[in-house]
Enzyme design. Sequence first.
Site, PDB file in Angstrom:
ATOM      1  N   GLY A 164      36.667  25.783  41.318  1.00 62.35           N
ATOM      2  CA  GLY A 164      38.007  25.359  40.943  1.00 62.35           C
ATOM      3  C   GLY A 164      38.447  24.040  41.550  1.00 62.35           C
ATOM      4  O   GLY A 164      39.631  23.758  41.644  1.00 62.35           O
ATOM      5  N   ARG A 297      31.472  34.813  35.646  1.00 64.00           N
ATOM      6  CA  ARG A 297      32.685  35.486  35.172  1.00 64.00           C
ATOM      7  C   ARG A 297      33.123  34.827  33.877  1.00 64.00           C
ATOM      8  O   ARG A 297      32.517  33.858  33.421  1.00 64.00           O
ATOM      9  CB  ARG A 297      33.798  35.344  36.213  1.00 64.00           C
ATOM     10  CG  ARG A 297      34.046  33.889  36.614  1.00 64.00           C
ATOM     11  CD  ARG A 297      35.244  33.701  37.491  1.00 64.00           C
ATOM     12  NE  ARG A 297      35.327  32.393  38.080  1.00 64.00           N
ATOM     13  CZ  ARG A 297      35.744  31.291  37.470  1.00 64.00           C
ATOM     14  NH1 ARG A 297      36.107  31.347  36.198  1.00 64.00           N
ATOM     15  NH2 ARG A 297      35.808  30.131  38.104  1.00 64.00           N
TER      16      ARG A 297
END
Length: 661
Positions: A164, A297
């Site tokens: 991120g 994910r």
Amino acid sequence: MMKKLLIANRGEIACRVMRTAHKLGVATVAVYSEADADAPHVRLADEAVLLGPAPARDSYLKADLILAAAKKTGADAIHPGYGFLSENADFARACAKAGVTFVGPSPEAIEAMGLKDRAKSLMEKAGVPVTPGYHGTEQDPDHLKTQADLIGYPVLIKAVAGGGGKGMRKVEASDAFLEALESCKREAASSFGDDRVLIEKFISSPRHIEVQVFGDSRGRVVHFFERDCSLQRRHQKVIEEAPAPGMTPNVRAAMCSAAVRAAQAVDYVGAGTVEFIVDGSGPLREDGFYFMEMNTRLQVEHPVTEAVTGTDLVELQLRVASGGSVPQQDQISLSGWAMEARLYAEDPATGFLPSIGPLDYLDLPDTDLANGVRTDSGVRQGGEVSLHYDPMIAKLITFAETREDAIDRLVDVLDTQVRVYPVKTNAGFLRRALTHADFRAGEVDTRFIDARLEELAPKSPPAFSYIAAALRLTDGAGAFATSTDPWSVRDGFRTNSDAVIELGFQAEEARLSVSLKRDKAQLTAQIGDQGYALTDLCLTGSQVHACLDGRTVSARVELRGRGVLVACQGETHLIELYNPAALADALEAGGAIKAPMPGKVLSVPVKAGDAVKKGQTLAVLEAMKMEHALAAPRDGVVESVGASEGSQVGDGAVLVTLADE
């Protein structure tokens, strides 16, 4: 298929998973913190369980509490969403031990891809191209600096356990390395509990292209083509699209095959994303992409892949987790173009500092798949943006046959269907990026935003916001008056001269006057030295439409207090009649460096009496999972320091004061 699914997350991803689960007839369980007691994902679920206080470490990151909630409600499966525990191998093992299906890959696959240094080694063995760099275990700062010097600048320092954009720093020269390393390690330790780093060569003109992969328990791995996520700020994605601009069949085949090999190398099961850094200095090449990392994910940007492949990826996740198979590769096709823009609660005018507080006004487009519009959101009007979590308000997705039409559709959404107040957002910034000539031409790389920041993040409302406010307050300068009584028409009429109305406005720190001049059927507006010709005016209720110097513009207006709340070109501003006293107060406060939000003070590298230069860092604040450096607005001398390292401060707290000039 599982019977009851607990979603171990919050916000838009929790709502998104629940919608698919309900479509499949699967009951859902929400978990929530005290701050989210009335959140949309709690309302949408069939059941909900309180985890604990607002901070994620006391609620959404507490694996034992989540498993207890699953046991209490009888949930036989857990979907982790993204973020929080989604890539936590220990949590996946704990689910298996508790007899609960973890909707995701195996703990071993998570561990293999979760540590970037180990993942790079695996990829090299699998024949997947990797970026040159240092992936060793030695973490002594001097050793790392030596390795960076050998690689050659610029380099990227990246947290081994990162993601991120957190724990990542670009370093341009050797003498800046150690300071950047210290900051990177500190942020990595805070975000991931692991301060180890690796170093990579920074690719010039880099593009970020990723491939959606999916594996099942029978050993089959397929891809769902690529996404381009090059438009980033601080290494966080802002606008994503599928497919990637400039992609050729040969490069696509090479990249997607490499992604499949990467997933096969760890016996991958479930949804995953293989991310590549791509040399964008020229046309895409089969030998011009390098493995960056694999996210084990579902990704935030998965809706663009769903749009161009016609696949519900969450449904496939649930089916694979229940023992189902992925489709054959030749059953997956690519059609059309999709765009996604992340609408964040942040203020581009202040360096994108997060904006927290109540959502008094929140208008977002309804999902209308038949017309190529989708909105994924986890907040509601009357709620609030909390300092404890990611500041994303919504994902705005559009789909069309061509890239140009998908862009135009997203711009129209931002123009006509988005209004957020008083929380500030990046909607206007998104619109300017989407309409920039270089973006429309597909000339994108990860430096796009930084190279054009002054163009994309202006510090004042659009000109038409002020004009629309003036038109609303004066009923269109008499252009729409129906009264036959000339004395009741607010059109600035005067004998022997043109009709003129002048209003003084202020919005945030911007202040200007608007003059409306009507000569017969012609209406003009003057803002400073700039004049605008207005034609085709239409003022109906809360909407103002006009042709401004040949361009069609529109705004949504609503009277509020001493002014008008105006939503125009993606931005929402309260345009108030000018108040000289308020401006004087703002000027008097010019020497105070205040906390823009509640947070923890990481450092205050100055003391009373220090001479400082404009732009010099005066304090570093940690809030909403990110570090924010607060800079001096001008040259000056520090008069006093009002906060110490490690202290918690509230919104508006004075951290440093500069002496009067």
